[in-house]
Scaffold this motif. Structure first.
Motif, mmCIF file in Angstrom:
data_model
loop_
_atom_site.group_PDB
_atom_site.id
_atom_site.type_symbol
_atom_site.label_atom_id
_atom_site.label_comp_id
_atom_site.label_asym_id
_atom_site.label_seq_id
_atom_site.Cartn_x
_atom_site.Cartn_y
_atom_site.Cartn_z
ATOM 1 N N LYS A 24 -11.456 12.114 2.060
ATOM 2 C CA LYS A 24 -10.796 12.130 2.850
ATOM 3 C C LYS A 24 -9.568 12.295 2.234
ATOM 4 O O LYS A 24 -8.634 12.332 1.992
ATOM 5 N N HIS A 25 -9.811 11.324 0.930
ATOM 6 C CA HIS A 25 -8.448 11.003 -0.102
ATOM 7 C C HIS A 25 -8.413 11.186 -0.910
ATOM 8 O O HIS A 25 -9.702 10.028 -1.112
ATOM 9 N N THR A 26 -7.817 11.338 -2.127
ATOM 10 C CA THR A 26 -7.910 10.796 -3.462
ATOM 11 C C THR A 26 -6.216 10.843 -3.981
ATOM 12 O O THR A 26 -5.703 10.395 -3.177
ATOM 13 N N GLY A 27 -5.996 10.644 -5.307
ATOM 14 C CA GLY A 27 -4.996 10.578 -5.976
ATOM 15 C C GLY A 27 -4.871 10.822 -7.092
ATOM 16 O O GLY A 27 -5.140 11.464 -7.860
ATOM 17 N N CYS A 28 -3.555 9.681 -7.481
ATOM 18 C CA CYS A 28 -4.013 9.396 -8.584
ATOM 19 C C CYS A 28 -3.790 7.987 -9.411
ATOM 20 O O CYS A 28 -3.041 7.160 -8.563
ATOM 21 N N ILE B 234 -2.530 8.009 -17.316
ATOM 22 C CA ILE B 234 -2.691 8.448 -16.097
ATOM 23 C C ILE B 234 -3.190 9.488 -15.860
ATOM 24 O O ILE B 234 -4.528 9.866 -16.460
ATOM 25 N N HIS B 235 -4.237 9.020 -14.471
ATOM 26 C CA HIS B 235 -6.092 9.449 -14.435
ATOM 27 C C HIS B 235 -5.629 10.050 -12.893
ATOM 28 O O HIS B 235 -5.253 10.094 -12.065
ATOM 29 N N PRO B 236 -6.092 11.757 -12.897
ATOM 30 C CA PRO B 236 -5.683 11.925 -11.408
ATOM 31 C C PRO B 236 -6.916 11.949 -10.542
ATOM 32 O O PRO B 236 -7.639 13.252 -10.008
ATOM 33 N N ALA B 237 -6.965 10.623 -10.119
ATOM 34 C CA ALA B 237 -8.146 10.156 -9.117
ATOM 35 C C ALA B 237 -7.507 9.058 -8.522
ATOM 36 O O ALA B 237 -7.280 8.308 -9.472
ATOM 37 N N PRO C 75 -6.474 -1.973 -15.946
ATOM 38 C CA PRO C 75 -6.060 -2.566 -15.296
ATOM 39 C C PRO C 75 -5.019 -1.354 -14.160
ATOM 40 O O PRO C 75 -3.944 -0.961 -15.110
ATOM 41 N N ILE C 76 -4.909 -1.373 -13.367
ATOM 42 C CA ILE C 76 -4.355 -0.662 -13.031
ATOM 43 C C ILE C 76 -2.698 -1.070 -12.144
ATOM 44 O O ILE C 76 -2.369 -2.203 -12.059
ATOM 45 N N ILE C 77 -1.407 0.201 -12.871
ATOM 46 C CA ILE C 77 -0.042 -0.272 -12.442
ATOM 47 C C ILE C 77 0.223 0.509 -10.951
ATOM 48 O O ILE C 77 0.870 -0.618 -10.063
ATOM 49 N N ILE C 78 -0.004 1.200 -10.839
ATOM 50 C CA ILE C 78 0.659 1.838 -9.408
ATOM 51 C C ILE C 78 -0.603 3.283 -9.376
ATOM 52 O O ILE C 78 -0.945 3.616 -10.294
ATOM 53 N N GLN C 79 -0.478 4.000 -8.110
ATOM 54 C CA GLN C 79 -1.263 4.699 -7.813
ATOM 55 C C GLN C 79 -0.967 5.870 -6.662
ATOM 56 O O GLN C 79 -0.141 4.996 -5.796
ATOM 57 N N ALA C 80 -0.801 6.413 -6.759
ATOM 58 C CA ALA C 80 -0.219 7.337 -5.287
ATOM 59 C C ALA C 80 -1.247 8.555 -4.722
ATOM 60 O O ALA C 80 -3.121 8.722 -4.924
ATOM 61 N N VAL C 81 -1.562 8.183 -2.937
ATOM 62 C CA VAL C 81 -2.259 9.049 -2.623
ATOM 63 C C VAL C 81 -2.008 10.201 -1.875
ATOM 64 O O VAL C 81 -1.247 10.448 -1.868
ATOM 65 N N LYS D 201 1.948 16.155 -8.295
ATOM 66 C CA LYS D 201 3.187 15.828 -8.025
ATOM 67 C C LYS D 201 3.234 15.325 -8.052
ATOM 68 O O LYS D 201 4.671 14.617 -8.196
ATOM 69 N N GLN D 202 2.336 14.145 -7.974
ATOM 70 C CA GLN D 202 2.707 13.020 -7.270
ATOM 71 C C GLN D 202 2.732 12.084 -8.892
ATOM 72 O O GLN D 202 3.247 10.591 -9.173
ATOM 73 N N GLU D 203 2.019 12.874 -9.722
ATOM 74 C CA GLU D 203 2.084 12.176 -11.109
ATOM 75 C C GLU D 203 3.349 11.886 -11.856
ATOM 76 O O GLU D 203 3.208 11.243 -12.094
#
Length: 205
Positions: free
Chosen positions: A136-140, A113-116, A153-159, A177-179
């Motif tokens: 304006k937005h980032t995420g994990c 998991i990566h915090p972006a 390859p990306i599995i899931i992202q959260a904004v 929290k999103q992680e």
């Protein structure tokens, strides 16, 4: 049954969220082993309280190559059933770059998991990078590990929306929290064979 191995170096908050979630999925996931490269990692005690076996494979004074160290990790994973055929390896704050040989042996069976929102802001200090760039937005992002730096390859992202007065610390806390939400989801999807890789993309069924 999927045998789960988690590699940590510190507090293990993502490890804890995964292990607690897995307790509700006992029929398909076995939390087999938590391995730390640091003997004082706080996550070790958390794992033990949750009834998961732990092992320390210290890296600080290891004088061999990265692959020689990783072979010790692989030996422990294998001993606990976390094999390239029946296992999944989760990197949860593991502060080492794993060797290409390790990645090859466990191809498409190591996730991180990566915090972006990859591919933006790979590597270290991702939250600071996001603030410095004024996005304006980032995420994990939960992604498969390949030989590159946060390029699998990306599995899931959260904004996560960036607030005007955000600091690196406040932004990091909201991302974390999103992680804790998406990492366990990715593990469950993998355990249920819901993830298919097609080139650089993943298809979630």
């Amino acid at each position: 049954m999927l045998n789960l191995g988690i590699l940590i170096s510190g507090r293990g908050s993502n490890m804890e969220s995964i292990l607690k979630s897995v307790k509700r999925e006992k029929s398909i996931i076995n939390s087999a082993i938590v391995i730390s490269n640091k003997p004082d990692a706080k996550g070790l005690k958390i794992a033990e309280k949750l009834g998961v076996k732990t092992e320390i494979i210290e890296s600080k004074n290891f004088k061999g190559t990265r692959w020689q160290y990783d072979k010790k990790i692989i030996a422990s994973l294998t001993k606990h059933g976390v094999t390239p055929q029946e296992g999944l390896v989760c990197l949860a704050g593991f502060m080492r770059i794993i060797s290409p040989e390790f990645v090859k042996k466990y191809k498409n069976r190591i996730i991180n998991i990566h915090p972006a929102l990859l591919p933006a802001f790979p590597g270290l200090d991702s939250q600071k990078q996001a603030l410095d760039y004024g996005v304006k937005h980032t995420g994990c992002t939960v992604h498969f590990v390949d030989a590159g730096m946060d390029t699998g390859p990306i599995i899931i992202q959260a904004v996560v929306k960036i607030k005007e007065k955000d600091t690196e610390d406040s932004l990091s806390k909201r991302i974390l929290k999103q992680e804790h939400e998406i990492y366990p989801k990715a593990v469950k999807l993998f355990a249920k064979n819901k993830i298919k890789i097609s080139g650089r993309k993943t298809i979630i069924s």
